[in-house]
Design a protein around this motif. Structure first.
Motif, PDB file in Angstrom:
ATOM      1  N   CYS A  92     -10.126  23.352  43.582  1.00  0.00           N
ATOM      2  CA  CYS A  92      -9.608  23.683  42.249  1.00  0.00           C
ATOM      3  C   CYS A  92     -10.718  24.271  41.387  1.00  0.00           C
ATOM      4  O   CYS A  92     -11.895  23.952  41.557  1.00  0.00           O
ATOM      5  CB  CYS A  92      -9.091  22.429  41.541  1.00  0.00           C
ATOM      6  N   THR A  93     -10.321  25.129  40.468  1.00  0.00           N
ATOM      7  CA  THR A  93     -11.219  25.557  39.403  1.00  0.00           C
ATOM      8  C   THR A  93     -10.599  25.091  38.090  1.00  0.00           C
ATOM      9  O   THR A  93      -9.395  24.840  38.014  1.00  0.00           O
ATOM     10  CB  THR A  93     -11.406  27.081  39.369  1.00  0.00           C
ATOM     11  N   ALA A  94     -11.424  24.972  37.078  1.00  0.00           N
ATOM     12  CA  ALA A  94     -10.909  24.553  35.772  1.00  0.00           C
ATOM     13  C   ALA A  94     -11.710  25.210  34.660  1.00  0.00           C
ATOM     14  O   ALA A  94     -12.926  25.378  34.766  1.00  0.00           O
ATOM     15  CB  ALA A  94     -10.960  23.027  35.623  1.00  0.00           C
ATOM     16  N   GLY A  95     -11.019  25.590  33.612  1.00  0.00           N
ATOM     17  CA  GLY A  95     -11.649  26.115  32.412  1.00  0.00           C
ATOM     18  C   GLY A  95     -11.434  25.129  31.282  1.00  0.00           C
ATOM     19  O   GLY A  95     -10.343  24.553  31.161  1.00  0.00           O
ATOM     20  N   LEU A  96     -12.454  24.913  30.491  1.00  0.00           N
ATOM     21  CA  LEU A  96     -12.381  23.992  29.369  1.00  0.00           C
ATOM     22  C   LEU A  96     -12.784  24.723  28.096  1.00  0.00           C
ATOM     23  O   LEU A  96     -13.822  25.374  28.067  1.00  0.00           O
ATOM     24  CB  LEU A  96     -13.301  22.780  29.580  1.00  0.00           C
ATOM     25  N   ARG A  97     -11.970  24.617  27.069  1.00  0.00           N
ATOM     26  CA  ARG A  97     -12.261  25.231  25.783  1.00  0.00           C
ATOM     27  C   ARG A  97     -12.061  24.196  24.685  1.00  0.00           C
ATOM     28  O   ARG A  97     -11.251  23.290  24.806  1.00  0.00           O
ATOM     29  CB  ARG A  97     -11.348  26.439  25.532  1.00  0.00           C
ATOM     30  N   SER A  98     -12.785  24.372  23.578  1.00  0.00           N
ATOM     31  CA  SER A  98     -12.660  23.391  22.502  1.00  0.00           C
ATOM     32  C   SER A  98     -13.009  23.988  21.157  1.00  0.00           C
ATOM     33  O   SER A  98     -13.615  25.061  21.069  1.00  0.00           O
ATOM     34  CB  SER A  98     -13.582  22.193  22.776  1.00  0.00           C
ATOM     35  N   HIS A  99     -12.629  23.264  20.117  1.00  0.00           N
ATOM     36  CA  HIS A  99     -13.105  23.557  18.781  1.00  0.00           C
ATOM     37  C   HIS A  99     -14.513  22.970  18.666  1.00  0.00           C
ATOM     38  O   HIS A  99     -15.003  22.283  19.573  1.00  0.00           O
ATOM     39  CB  HIS A  99     -12.172  22.965  17.733  1.00  0.00           C
ATOM     40  N   ASP A 100     -15.143  23.199  17.547  1.00  0.00           N
ATOM     41  CA  ASP A 100     -16.584  22.934  17.415  1.00  0.00           C
ATOM     42  C   ASP A 100     -16.983  21.490  17.693  1.00  0.00           C
ATOM     43  O   ASP A 100     -18.057  21.236  18.227  1.00  0.00           O
ATOM     44  CB  ASP A 100     -17.045  23.335  16.008  1.00  0.00           C
ATOM     45  N   ARG A 101     -16.141  20.525  17.366  1.00  0.00           N
ATOM     46  CA  ARG A 101     -16.581  19.130  17.422  1.00  0.00           C
ATOM     47  C   ARG A 101     -16.658  18.548  18.825  1.00  0.00           C
ATOM     48  O   ARG A 101     -17.267  17.498  19.032  1.00  0.00           O
ATOM     49  CB  ARG A 101     -15.659  18.261  16.560  1.00  0.00           C
TER      50      ARG A 101
END
Length: 211
Positions: A92-101
């Motif tokens: 599997c591959t995974a991408g993680l994104r977030s807001h600043d905190r």
């Protein structure tokens, strides 16, 4: 932007150039991934996935993960988004994104990945049904607890004693040092040290400080 318009740029044409030209299959696949999405941790984390069957049906050219991240990060109260893709039967591959905190790179690193604070990725052996719970657990144990404690600190009517208790909770539960904590909350280390010192006062004195 005003200078660009004055120079002859057309905002509508620029927007259309950036966002248009997507294939019909890409919109179909985007809809599938939005349908797969599940919210965790009181809506602060959203996780979705793409199966091998999804890829076979819509093709790799249909992928538009940027649009997916943007759509899910726009949801009220969401702090982070995880997109897991089953590349092969065992990988599997995974991408993680977030807001600043939220620092998603710390979560990705635990699975052999890396990246930046708000944009990271990973590739690991496993299947969607076992990888997703493992990733969610890491957010539960660290990042979202961090967010919850920070939100408590941002209350306007927090007393000095309540602030000290919140700092101590972060130090104990997250295993942070005072130096790391000072960076997280945007306070000097001396401020953290002085506030924590209030907890060594006799209980009756703490009561007076709290009120």
């Amino acid at each position: 932007s005003a200078r660009l318009v004055e120079a002859g740029a057309n905002p509508r044409e620029t927007y259309d150039e950036i966002t248009s030209g997507k294939s019909y299959q890409s919109r179909k696949l985007l809809g599938v991934m939005l349908n797969h999405a599940e919210a965790y941790l009181d809506g602060k984390l959203i996780v979705t996935y793409e199966t091998i069957e999804d890829t076979k049906k819509y093709g790799q050219e249909g992928r538009d993960s940027d649009a997916l991240y943007s759509a899910l990060l726009a949801v009220k109260n969401v702090e982070a988004v995880v997109f897991v893709r089953q590349e092969t039967d065992s990988n599997c591959t995974a991408g993680l994104r977030s807001h600043d905190r939220v620092d998603v790179s710390s979560v990705a690193a635990k699975f052999g990945g890396g990246g930046h604070k708000n944009a990271s990725g990973l590739s690991t052996q496993g299947k969607i049904e076992t990888l997703i719970p493992a990733i969610v657990k890491d957010f539960t144990d660290e990042e979202m607890m961090d967010i919850s404690l920070l939100e408590n600190l941002q209350r306007e009517n927090l007393s000095a004693i309540e602030e000290a208790i919140a700092y101590k909770s972060m130090l104990d539960k997250l295993g942070s040092t005072q130096e790391e904590l000072s960076k997280k909350v945007g306070k000097s280390r001396s401020h953290i040290t002085n506030i924590l010192g209030l907890l060594r006062l006799p209980n009756e004195v703490q009561e007076l400080v709290a009120h």
